[in-house]
Write a protein that holds these residues in place. Sequence first.
Motif, PDB file in Angstrom:
ATOM      1  N   ASP A  63      26.934  62.143 -54.681  1.00  0.00           N
ATOM      2  CA  ASP A  63      27.760  61.744 -55.821  1.00  0.00           C
ATOM      3  C   ASP A  63      29.006  62.635 -55.706  1.00  0.00           C
ATOM      4  OD1 ASP A  63      28.976  61.764 -58.298  1.00  0.00           O
ATOM      5  OD2 ASP A  63      27.145  62.162 -59.434  1.00  0.00           O
ATOM      6  N   ILE A  64      30.140  62.013 -55.384  1.00  0.00           N
ATOM      7  CA  ILE A  64      31.316  62.775 -54.966  1.00  0.00           C
ATOM      8  C   ILE A  64      32.482  62.586 -55.939  1.00  0.00           C
ATOM      9  CG2 ILE A  64      33.000  63.097 -53.081  1.00  0.00           C
ATOM     10  CD1 ILE A  64      30.894  61.812 -51.215  1.00  0.00           C
ATOM     11  N   GLU A  65      33.129  63.674 -56.324  1.00  0.00           N
ATOM     12  CA  GLU A  65      34.345  63.586 -57.138  1.00  0.00           C
ATOM     13  C   GLU A  65      35.537  63.916 -56.245  1.00  0.00           C
ATOM     14  OE1 GLU A  65      33.718  66.136 -60.541  1.00  0.00           O
ATOM     15  OE2 GLU A  65      31.970  64.996 -61.176  1.00  0.00           O
ATOM     16  N   PHE A  66      36.587  63.088 -56.335  1.00  0.00           N
ATOM     17  CA  PHE A  66      37.744  63.325 -55.470  1.00  0.00           C
ATOM     18  C   PHE A  66      39.044  63.116 -56.227  1.00  0.00           C
ATOM     19  CE2 PHE A  66      39.094  58.919 -54.904  1.00  0.00           C
ATOM     20  CZ  PHE A  66      37.944  58.215 -55.198  1.00  0.00           C
ATOM     21  N   THR A  67      40.106  63.662 -55.676  1.00  0.00           N
ATOM     22  CA  THR A  67      41.434  63.467 -56.242  1.00  0.00           C
ATOM     23  C   THR A  67      42.419  63.262 -55.099  1.00  0.00           C
ATOM     24  OG1 THR A  67      41.142  64.543 -58.388  1.00  0.00           O
ATOM     25  CG2 THR A  67      43.326  64.697 -57.419  1.00  0.00           C
ATOM     26  N   ILE A  68      43.373  62.384 -55.312  1.00  0.00           N
ATOM     27  CA  ILE A  68      44.408  62.139 -54.309  1.00  0.00           C
ATOM     28  C   ILE A  68      45.725  62.656 -54.889  1.00  0.00           C
ATOM     29  CG2 ILE A  68      45.558  60.387 -52.905  1.00  0.00           C
ATOM     30  CD1 ILE A  68      43.115  58.527 -53.949  1.00  0.00           C
ATOM     31  N   ASP A  74      49.646  62.706 -54.051  1.00  0.00           N
ATOM     32  CA  ASP A  74      50.753  62.224 -53.219  1.00  0.00           C
ATOM     33  C   ASP A  74      50.286  61.821 -51.810  1.00  0.00           C
ATOM     34  OD1 ASP A  74      53.378  61.553 -52.768  1.00  0.00           O
ATOM     35  OD2 ASP A  74      53.916  63.546 -52.014  1.00  0.00           O
ATOM     36  N   GLY A  75      49.274  60.946 -51.786  1.00  0.00           N
ATOM     37  CA  GLY A  75      48.813  60.417 -50.505  1.00  0.00           C
ATOM     38  C   GLY A  75      47.930  61.348 -49.691  1.00  0.00           C
ATOM     39  N   LYS A  76      47.454  62.443 -50.320  1.00  0.00           N
ATOM     40  CA  LYS A  76      46.556  63.335 -49.599  1.00  0.00           C
ATOM     41  C   LYS A  76      45.235  63.459 -50.374  1.00  0.00           C
ATOM     42  CE  LYS A  76      46.583  67.924 -47.428  1.00  0.00           C
ATOM     43  NZ  LYS A  76      45.161  67.752 -47.205  1.00  0.00           N
ATOM     44  N   LEU A  77      44.121  63.334 -49.625  1.00  0.00           N
ATOM     45  CA  LEU A  77      42.802  63.326 -50.273  1.00  0.00           C
ATOM     46  C   LEU A  77      42.200  64.727 -50.389  1.00  0.00           C
ATOM     47  CD1 LEU A  77      40.248  61.695 -51.222  1.00  0.00           C
ATOM     48  CD2 LEU A  77      39.557  61.668 -48.812  1.00  0.00           C
ATOM     49  N   PHE A  78      41.657  65.046 -51.564  1.00  0.00           N
ATOM     50  CA  PHE A  78      40.917  66.303 -51.778  1.00  0.00           C
ATOM     51  C   PHE A  78      39.557  66.002 -52.391  1.00  0.00           C
ATOM     52  CE2 PHE A  78      45.382  67.450 -51.981  1.00  0.00           C
ATOM     53  CZ  PHE A  78      45.432  68.599 -51.194  1.00  0.00           C
ATOM     54  N   LEU A  79      38.571  66.772 -51.986  1.00  0.00           N
ATOM     55  CA  LEU A  79      37.256  66.640 -52.622  1.00  0.00           C
ATOM     56  C   LEU A  79      37.085  67.756 -53.640  1.00  0.00           C
ATOM     57  CD1 LEU A  79      34.885  65.690 -49.722  1.00  0.00           C
ATOM     58  CD2 LEU A  79      36.434  64.319 -51.074  1.00  0.00           C
ATOM     59  N   LEU A  80      36.493  67.397 -54.784  1.00  0.00           N
ATOM     60  CA  LEU A  80      36.346  68.398 -55.842  1.00  0.00           C
ATOM     61  C   LEU A  80      34.887  68.701 -56.175  1.00  0.00           C
ATOM     62  CD1 LEU A  80      39.257  67.284 -58.124  1.00  0.00           C
ATOM     63  CD2 LEU A  80      39.125  69.345 -56.737  1.00  0.00           C
ATOM     64  N   GLN A  81      33.988  67.865 -55.718  1.00  0.00           N
ATOM     65  CA  GLN A  81      32.580  68.132 -56.015  1.00  0.00           C
ATOM     66  C   GLN A  81      31.706  67.204 -55.200  1.00  0.00           C
ATOM     67  OE1 GLN A  81      31.744  68.176 -60.201  1.00  0.00           O
ATOM     68  NE2 GLN A  81      29.546  68.356 -59.922  1.00  0.00           N
ATOM     69  N   THR A  82      30.548  67.688 -54.789  1.00  0.00           N
ATOM     70  CA  THR A  82      29.523  66.788 -54.268  1.00  0.00           C
ATOM     71  C   THR A  82      28.175  67.298 -54.730  1.00  0.00           C
ATOM     72  OG1 THR A  82      28.805  65.519 -52.359  1.00  0.00           O
ATOM     73  CG2 THR A  82      28.971  67.903 -52.042  1.00  0.00           C
ATOM     74  N   ARG A  83      27.284  66.378 -54.947  1.00  0.00           N
ATOM     75  CA  ARG A  83      25.909  66.771 -55.300  1.00  0.00           C
ATOM     76  C   ARG A  83      24.991  65.601 -54.959  1.00  0.00           C
ATOM     77  NH1 ARG A  83      27.388  66.714 -61.632  1.00  0.00           N
ATOM     78  NH2 ARG A  83      28.440  64.733 -61.531  1.00  0.00           N
ATOM     79  N   ASN A  84      23.702  65.863 -54.920  1.00  0.00           N
ATOM     80  CA  ASN A  84      22.762  64.778 -54.684  1.00  0.00           C
ATOM     81  C   ASN A  84      22.789  63.868 -55.898  1.00  0.00           C
ATOM     82  OD1 ASN A  84      22.186  66.139 -52.357  1.00  0.00           O
ATOM     83  ND2 ASN A  84      20.274  67.036 -53.130  1.00  0.00           N
ATOM     84  N   GLY A  85      23.031  62.577 -55.685  1.00  0.00           N
ATOM     85  CA  GLY A  85      23.262  61.666 -56.801  1.00  0.00           C
ATOM     86  C   GLY A  85      21.992  61.277 -57.531  1.00  0.00           C
ATOM     87  N   LYS A  86      22.084  61.154 -58.842  1.00  0.00           N
ATOM     88  CA  LYS A  86      20.968  60.629 -59.629  1.00  0.00           C
ATOM     89  C   LYS A  86      20.849  59.131 -59.350  1.00  0.00           C
ATOM     90  CE  LYS A  86      20.516  64.036 -63.133  1.00  0.00           C
ATOM     91  NZ  LYS A  86      20.324  65.086 -62.132  1.00  0.00           N
ATOM     92  N   ARG A  87      19.621  58.626 -59.365  1.00  0.00           N
ATOM     93  CA  ARG A  87      19.426  57.228 -58.985  1.00  0.00           C
ATOM     94  C   ARG A  87      18.257  56.623 -59.725  1.00  0.00           C
ATOM     95  NH1 ARG A  87      18.407  59.822 -53.309  1.00  0.00           N
ATOM     96  NH2 ARG A  87      19.713  61.296 -54.399  1.00  0.00           N
ATOM     97  N   SER A  88      18.219  55.310 -59.767  1.00  0.00           N
ATOM     98  CA  SER A  88      17.098  54.630 -60.416  1.00  0.00           C
ATOM     99  C   SER A  88      15.860  54.800 -59.540  1.00  0.00           C
ATOM    100  CB  SER A  88      17.406  53.144 -60.569  1.00  0.00           C
ATOM    101  OG  SER A  88      17.316  52.523 -59.308  1.00  0.00           O
ATOM    102  N   PRO A  89      14.673  54.653 -60.116  1.00  0.00           N
ATOM    103  CA  PRO A  89      13.455  54.762 -59.309  1.00  0.00           C
ATOM    104  C   PRO A  89      13.471  53.763 -58.157  1.00  0.00           C
ATOM    105  CG  PRO A  89      12.902  54.657 -61.641  1.00  0.00           C
ATOM    106  CD  PRO A  89      14.375  54.414 -61.543  1.00  0.00           C
ATOM    107  N   TYR A  90      13.984  52.590 -58.435  1.00  0.00           N
ATOM    108  CA  TYR A  90      14.036  51.557 -57.398  1.00  0.00           C
ATOM    109  C   TYR A  90      14.907  52.019 -56.233  1.00  0.00           C
ATOM    110  CZ  TYR A  90      14.755  47.022 -55.258  1.00  0.00           C
ATOM    111  OH  TYR A  90      14.814  45.997 -54.362  1.00  0.00           O
TER     112      TYR A  90
END
Length: 851
Positions: A307-312, A314-330
């Motif tokens: 589960d990733i948070e990002f910000t762009i 002026d045309g340049k990509l930055f990552l601000l967070q990652t973690r194991n994503g919560k998900r449905s049992p299915y």
Amino acid sequence: MKKVYLFAEGNKNMINLLGGKGGNLSEMKSIGLPIPEGIIISTEACKEYYKNERVLSTELKKEILEQIDKLEKLTGKSFEGEHPLLVSVRSGAPVSMPGMMDTILNLGMNDETAKKMIEIFKDEDFVYDLYFRFIQMFSEIVMGVEKELFFKLREKLKGRLSNLELINKAKIMYWEETGEFFPESAKEQLFMAINSIFKSWENERAKVYRRINRIDDSMGTAVVIQEMVFGNLNEKSGTGVAFTRNPSTGEKNIFGEYLLKAQGEDIVAGIRTPEAIERLREELPDIYEEFVKIACILEKHNKDMQDIEFTIEDGKLFLLQTRNGKRSPYAAIKIAVDMVKEGLLTKEEAIMKVDPAVLPQLLHGNFEPAALKNATLLGKGLAGSAGVAIGRVVFASERVHTKEMTILVREETSPEDIKGISLAQGIVTVKGGATSHGAVVARGMGKCCVTGCGDIKIDDIRREMTINGYTVKEGEFISISGYTGEIYLGKVGLTKPQFDDNLKEFVSWCKEIKRLGIRMNADTVTDAQLGKGFGAEGIGLCRTEHMFFQKDKIWTIRGMILSHDTDEVARALEKMHQLQREDFYNIFKVVENDVVIVRLLDPPLHEFLPKEQKDKEKMAEILGVSLEEIERRVRNLKDENPMLGHRGCRLAVTRPELYNVQARAIIEAGIQCKREGLDVKPEIMIPLIIGAKELLFIKKNLITEIEKVFEEQGMRIDYKLGTMMETPRACLLADEIGAEVDFFSFGTNDLTQTTMGLSRDDSVKFMPEYYENGILKVEPFATIDERGVGKLVKLAVELGRKNPHIEMGVCGEHGGDPKSIEFFEQVGLDYVSCSPFRVLVAIVAAAQSHI
Ligand code: ADP
Ligand code: MG
Ligand code: MG
């Protein structure tokens, strides 16, 4: 000890110290991903802050400033310098607590900084937008000023004032609301912000969240201070959140949302509707491609859906967070299976990724999120048994019919409600906790159940209930959720149950890996078929008394208990013998060549007796005695304290014929099966034993009776004789008892009651205070109390193993609880037995505890 770290000094093994956010940012930095620079104040500093009466110590401030110095060098920017540094100040605990604590953006902004930034960016609106946002967030988070006030202010004055005038108005409002001037110095802002983030560890909602999720209160939060990147700079800037796979279906597609020309908070705030991530491919194709590549790297690196948070900017990509994503049992199952097939995870790793507690949800379906939004919430009780149910409200068991979908709403349930419960779609009780009778029975039957909903007032005469101002009449529809304890008016739409190929495959891996046997608690043919379908290996507990409540059998039992005429008793016993033989035969046939452990009669006889006047009259008629005489006999059988009264094998000491008849029925049914070519393995279990002498007395009677059967039938079968272990004395003397039996089955429900001296049904009244005050960490009737009750189990296992042939298992509610299963694995039990709907949970938990 060092308390403040550069990103470059950390990694994801330091999450306890740096928090999930900080640890993962450091890790991403170390594998070369584009991360704005930053520093992390450790959880140790937070702990010290609390020891230090909630002030930042001078040493800590000094260390922070030293690291800020390095941050300024790394970024080439500085607080209030020619190239101004703005930072975010972010909370981040070792365990994810979504939305519970705070984050402040654009810190470092003041009038001077604004001027310099305007020179650099040549965009006054942009810079003052940052400034206004900062004042708003700082006011809200540090000083507790309602953020709505700022939204209103901006709305009211938009277009009428210059940017600078608007900022001044905002500062005046800050002063009016707090009685202080807005801090201009970046460092002062920083310390105030850090202080408030530490403090947010102890805000009410964070505390409640930790209590519910059993998160350790002493862990503390880290604080991340990170250089700002600006998603609101221009049309080639933006912010977004994305999952590497679909968190609802598990499909392998990037799934997410973004907004151009926006800062992080805007997506959550819901002011503008975000775009689906696919559109980014058209709007900023290079960025999209880069993001997909990075998402892939992160998933591989962390071996889990991210589960990733990002910000762009002026045309340049930055990552601000990652973690194991919560998900449905299915999705959890699909992702685990897919990742094994992709070669990303071993089977063992995949098994460890799934929380077994969510599996029952797959078998019941759930309310559709969209439907829930429009539903009327009537009230909330405790989540008694997982699942959801929709039906017409009925207030009495005898009015529950198969024809209708119903929800049985009772003050509390008793064994006499079994039929009503079995026919209803769901159960609601006003009293009782998650381990009360209604909930236990409901779970056993895979029924959804909400217990302890004290807001309900039932009016039996008018056949209606009131709940938080609503009145619901018998026959009206309600929908209940056994996941959340929520009760809704009317019918809420459902998702489909999903026992699909992925789940089957996943479970088959768990079966290969686990050591513990998984049996089921099943009293009826229906239960046995169900549990077998889920993969149970035989029956670990078949409670005979539940059979008595079926159909008209109860009158036979009542006659046998209440009659004083020996012929009458003999006739009733014979009837009981025939009924039970048929029951056992039918169950043995379902289980085929596996074990069936039958527990002999356990509850106090009084439980079977008529309570209602008309039933007592009927009884008097059947036995041909007066009503007064019936009432007298019923009174005589009543225990002062039924839990510790005339029950369990005490019944067999006073009336041996009861157990003898049952043993006879079991063996005869077994012989009949053997004649038909089945290899059943009946095992006879004696409940509530307190010592070897008692056991021997009963055992002698049983063996004599069984030998008689063998003789009559001219045929022998293999059978086993064992005891339940559910009193402390039995555990303490387990070597003496163990020498005389083939197996032990720990009845941890009663063992918990008898060890702790707590009644399961009454303890709900005072237990909440035990958890709130930290006296007990977990509910002892849901998860085994390892230190106390568990110690007795451990001792009994050691003593019992002096008999090398003895087999040992557990058949209490704990047999279906993952945490308890881990303990049973450790102490070396041979199997656990649980209700059919918990079988999957137990299989997965058993595999996990063996890995
Ligand atoms: P939460 O834990 O509530 O998700 P975060 O600390 O992740 O809070 O911050 C929320 C959002 O603020 C982030 O998703 C991001 O969009 C934005 N944000 C945080 N730090 C920065 C930063 N240094 N630059 C730009 N945006 C940021
Ligand atoms: Mg975040
Ligand atoms: Mg018991």
